[in-house]
Design a protein around this motif. Structure first.
Motif, PDB file in Angstrom:
ATOM      1  N   GLU A 115       0.833  -1.205   0.000  1.00 14.15           N
ATOM      2  CA  GLU A 115       0.000   0.000   0.000  1.00 14.15           C
ATOM      3  C   GLU A 115       0.865   1.251   0.000  1.00 14.15           C
ATOM      4  OE1 GLU A 115      -2.626  -0.130   3.344  1.00 14.15           O
ATOM      5  OE2 GLU A 115      -3.598  -1.976   2.688  1.00 14.15           O
ATOM      6  N   LEU A 116       1.912   1.256   0.838  1.00 14.36           N
ATOM      7  CA  LEU A 116       2.812   2.409   0.882  1.00 14.36           C
ATOM      8  C   LEU A 116       3.524   2.601  -0.454  1.00 14.36           C
ATOM      9  CD1 LEU A 116       4.350   2.086   4.451  1.00 14.36           C
ATOM     10  CD2 LEU A 116       2.794   3.851   3.638  1.00 14.36           C
ATOM     11  N   GLY A 117       3.928   1.487  -1.078  1.00 20.46           N
ATOM     12  CA  GLY A 117       4.565   1.575  -2.398  1.00 20.46           C
ATOM     13  C   GLY A 117       3.623   2.168  -3.431  1.00 20.46           C
ATOM     14  N   ALA A 118       2.356   1.755  -3.386  1.00 22.52           N
ATOM     15  CA  ALA A 118       1.371   2.293  -4.319  1.00 22.52           C
ATOM     16  C   ALA A 118       1.155   3.792  -4.064  1.00 22.52           C
ATOM     17  CB  ALA A 118       0.052   1.529  -4.187  1.00 22.52           C
ATOM     18  N   MET A 119       1.071   4.170  -2.784  1.00 21.15           N
ATOM     19  CA  MET A 119       0.896   5.590  -2.448  1.00 21.15           C
ATOM     20  C   MET A 119       2.096   6.407  -2.918  1.00 21.15           C
ATOM     21  SD  MET A 119      -0.999   5.474   1.304  1.00 21.15           S
ATOM     22  CE  MET A 119       0.018   6.735   1.910  1.00 21.15           C
ATOM     23  N   LEU A 120       3.286   5.858  -2.723  1.00 22.27           N
ATOM     24  CA  LEU A 120       4.495   6.548  -3.156  1.00 22.27           C
ATOM     25  C   LEU A 120       4.517   6.709  -4.675  1.00 22.27           C
ATOM     26  CD1 LEU A 120       7.188   7.792  -2.368  1.00 22.27           C
ATOM     27  CD2 LEU A 120       8.192   5.520  -2.495  1.00 22.27           C
ATOM     28  N   GLY A 121       4.109   5.674  -5.384  1.00 16.69           N
ATOM     29  CA  GLY A 121       4.023   5.758  -6.844  1.00 16.69           C
ATOM     30  C   GLY A 121       3.045   6.828  -7.291  1.00 16.69           C
ATOM     31  N   THR A 122       1.902   6.895  -6.610  1.00 15.19           N
ATOM     32  CA  THR A 122       0.899   7.914  -6.936  1.00 15.19           C
ATOM     33  C   THR A 122       1.456   9.310  -6.663  1.00 15.19           C
ATOM     34  OG1 THR A 122      -0.878   6.383  -6.355  1.00 15.19           O
ATOM     35  CG2 THR A 122      -1.433   8.715  -6.421  1.00 15.19           C
ATOM     36  N   LEU A 123       2.123   9.475  -5.522  1.00 15.52           N
ATOM     37  CA  LEU A 123       2.703  10.775  -5.190  1.00 15.52           C
ATOM     38  C   LEU A 123       3.781  11.180  -6.192  1.00 15.52           C
ATOM     39  CD1 LEU A 123       2.969  10.521  -1.299  1.00 15.52           C
ATOM     40  CD2 LEU A 123       1.436  11.982  -2.618  1.00 15.52           C
ATOM     41  N   ARG A 124       4.583  10.214  -6.613  1.00 19.26           N
ATOM     42  CA  ARG A 124       5.615  10.513  -7.607  1.00 19.26           C
ATOM     43  C   ARG A 124       4.981  10.953  -8.918  1.00 19.26           C
ATOM     44  NH1 ARG A 124       9.640   5.447  -6.594  1.00 19.26           N
ATOM     45  NH2 ARG A 124      10.848   6.381  -4.907  1.00 19.26           N
ATOM     46  N   ALA A 125       3.932  10.249  -9.336  1.00 23.36           N
ATOM     47  CA  ALA A 125       3.257  10.605 -10.586  1.00 23.36           C
ATOM     48  C   ALA A 125       2.629  11.998 -10.483  1.00 23.36           C
ATOM     49  CB  ALA A 125       2.187   9.568 -10.917  1.00 23.36           C
ATOM     50  N   GLU A 126       1.988  12.289  -9.351  1.00 21.06           N
ATOM     51  CA  GLU A 126       1.391  13.611  -9.168  1.00 21.06           C
ATOM     52  C   GLU A 126       2.460  14.689  -9.139  1.00 21.06           C
ATOM     53  OE1 GLU A 126      -0.963  13.417  -5.625  1.00 21.06           O
ATOM     54  OE2 GLU A 126      -2.523  12.207  -6.558  1.00 21.06           O
ATOM     55  N   GLY A 127       3.573  14.406  -8.467  1.00 21.46           N
ATOM     56  CA  GLY A 127       4.677  15.370  -8.428  1.00 21.46           C
ATOM     57  C   GLY A 127       5.242  15.627  -9.812  1.00 21.46           C
ATOM     58  N   ARG A 128       5.363  14.565 -10.613  1.00 23.19           N
ATOM     59  CA  ARG A 128       5.853  14.707 -11.982  1.00 23.19           C
ATOM     60  C   ARG A 128       4.896  15.566 -12.800  1.00 23.19           C
ATOM     61  NH1 ARG A 128       5.980   9.464 -13.137  1.00 23.19           N
ATOM     62  NH2 ARG A 128       7.640   9.107 -11.654  1.00 23.19           N
ATOM     63  N   GLU A 129       3.594  15.322 -12.624  1.00 22.64           N
ATOM     64  CA  GLU A 129       2.584  16.108 -13.351  1.00 22.64           C
ATOM     65  C   GLU A 129       2.650  17.577 -12.932  1.00 22.64           C
ATOM     66  OE1 GLU A 129      -1.184  14.333 -12.541  1.00 22.64           O
ATOM     67  OE2 GLU A 129      -0.713  12.480 -13.606  1.00 22.64           O
ATOM     68  N   GLN A 130       2.760  17.809 -11.636  1.00 22.51           N
ATOM     69  CA  GLN A 130       2.828  19.191 -11.158  1.00 22.51           C
ATOM     70  C   GLN A 130       4.093  19.880 -11.652  1.00 22.51           C
ATOM     71  OE1 GLN A 130       2.422  19.012  -6.912  1.00 22.51           O
ATOM     72  NE2 GLN A 130       0.205  18.717  -6.996  1.00 22.51           N
TER      73      GLN A 130
ATOM     74  N   THR B  18       5.759  19.143 -14.352  1.00 20.80           N
ATOM     75  CA  THR B  18       5.583  19.365 -15.784  1.00 20.80           C
ATOM     76  C   THR B  18       4.689  20.571 -16.033  1.00 20.80           C
ATOM     77  OG1 THR B  18       5.831  16.989 -16.183  1.00 20.80           O
ATOM     78  CG2 THR B  18       4.818  18.286 -17.931  1.00 20.80           C
ATOM     79  N   ALA B  19       3.655  20.730 -15.212  1.00 13.73           N
ATOM     80  CA  ALA B  19       2.743  21.866 -15.376  1.00 13.73           C
ATOM     81  C   ALA B  19       3.395  23.174 -14.922  1.00 13.73           C
ATOM     82  CB  ALA B  19       1.457  21.622 -14.588  1.00 13.73           C
ATOM     83  N   LEU B  20       4.224  23.124 -13.889  1.00 12.59           N
ATOM     84  CA  LEU B  20       4.796  24.352 -13.337  1.00 12.59           C
ATOM     85  C   LEU B  20       6.054  24.825 -14.052  1.00 12.59           C
ATOM     86  CD1 LEU B  20       4.352  23.877  -9.490  1.00 12.59           C
ATOM     87  CD2 LEU B  20       3.194  25.505 -10.970  1.00 12.59           C
ATOM     88  N   GLU B  21       6.774  23.930 -14.707  1.00  9.57           N
ATOM     89  CA  GLU B  21       8.036  24.332 -15.337  1.00  9.57           C
ATOM     90  C   GLU B  21       7.861  25.476 -16.325  1.00  9.57           C
ATOM     91  OE1 GLU B  21       9.902  20.834 -16.911  1.00  9.57           O
ATOM     92  OE2 GLU B  21      10.933  20.392 -15.035  1.00  9.57           O
ATOM     93  N   PRO B  22       6.897  25.424 -17.263  1.00  8.11           N
ATOM     94  CA  PRO B  22       6.755  26.556 -18.200  1.00  8.11           C
ATOM     95  C   PRO B  22       6.382  27.850 -17.484  1.00  8.11           C
ATOM     96  CG  PRO B  22       5.440  24.676 -18.943  1.00  8.11           C
ATOM     97  CD  PRO B  22       5.987  24.340 -17.599  1.00  8.11           C
ATOM     98  N   VAL B  23       5.547  27.738 -16.472  1.00  7.09           N
ATOM     99  CA  VAL B  23       5.135  28.931 -15.733  1.00  7.09           C
ATOM    100  C   VAL B  23       6.331  29.544 -15.015  1.00  7.09           C
ATOM    101  CG1 VAL B  23       3.671  29.752 -13.844  1.00  7.09           C
ATOM    102  CG2 VAL B  23       2.776  28.077 -15.460  1.00  7.09           C
ATOM    103  N   LEU B  24       7.117  28.695 -14.370  1.00  7.78           N
ATOM    104  CA  LEU B  24       8.292  29.195 -13.654  1.00  7.78           C
ATOM    105  C   LEU B  24       9.343  29.751 -14.618  1.00  7.78           C
ATOM    106  CD1 LEU B  24       8.658  26.504 -10.859  1.00  7.78           C
ATOM    107  CD2 LEU B  24       7.813  28.834 -10.625  1.00  7.78           C
ATOM    108  N   GLU B  25       9.504  29.112 -15.776  1.00 15.06           N
ATOM    109  CA  GLU B  25      10.458  29.625 -16.761  1.00 15.06           C
ATOM    110  C   GLU B  25      10.022  30.987 -17.277  1.00 15.06           C
ATOM    111  OE1 GLU B  25      10.837  26.580 -19.711  1.00 15.06           O
ATOM    112  OE2 GLU B  25      12.087  25.314 -18.427  1.00 15.06           O
TER     113      GLU B  25
END
Length: 139
Positions: free
Chosen positions: A47-62, A64-71
């Motif tokens: 369960e913790l591994g699945a949660m960590l995977g979800t958090l990593r995916a969400e972090g990657r999405e965020q 990816t979304a924030l990089e152009p804005v920050l640039e």
């Protein structure tokens, strides 16, 4: 009456066997409890591994979304700082020009006032000379 030697010996052997040989039923029960605990811990770990995977995916999405804005924000800041640098250079040039103008104005004022004083002194001298000339002509 005392039990026969054979019975005493058999009882003693059974007693020694029980104390030397472990209770396999108890060990089996304990082993099952350990296995159940380990299975529970492995399930929680999954369960913790699945949660960590979800958090990593969400972090990657965020990210990816924030990089152009920050640039874009960083580029805007770079433009703003370049503008501030040019304004600072302009203010420095104006300050230098004002200082030069003040120096020139002070020079002109000093020259003008000196000339005005010299004219006043010359006029006073002429006035005194004409006064003495009138007095000398009268006497």
């Amino acid at each position: 009456m005392a039990p026969p030697k054979a019975e005493t010996c058999a009882a003693l052997c059974d007693e020694v066997a029980e104390s030397v040989h472990p209770n396999f039923a108890l060990l089996a029960t304990h082993g099952q409890e350990v296995k159940a605990t380990a299975d529970g811990m492995l399930a929680r770990l999954d369960e913790l591994g699945a949660m960590l995977g979800t958090l990593r995916a969400e972090g990657r999405e965020q990210r990816t979304a924030l990089e152009p804005v920050l640039e874009a924000f960083a580029a805007g800041l770079a433009r703003d700082f370049a503008y501030l640098d040019s304004v600072e250079d302009t203010v420095g040039a104006i300050t230098h020009a004002v200082a030069q103008m003040e120096a020139q104005l002070a020079q002109l004022e000093q020259t003008h006032f000196r000339q005005a004083r010299l004219r006043d002194v010359a006029a006073a001298r002429k006035g005194i000379e004409s006064l003495f000339g009138k007095l000398g002509g009268v006497t």
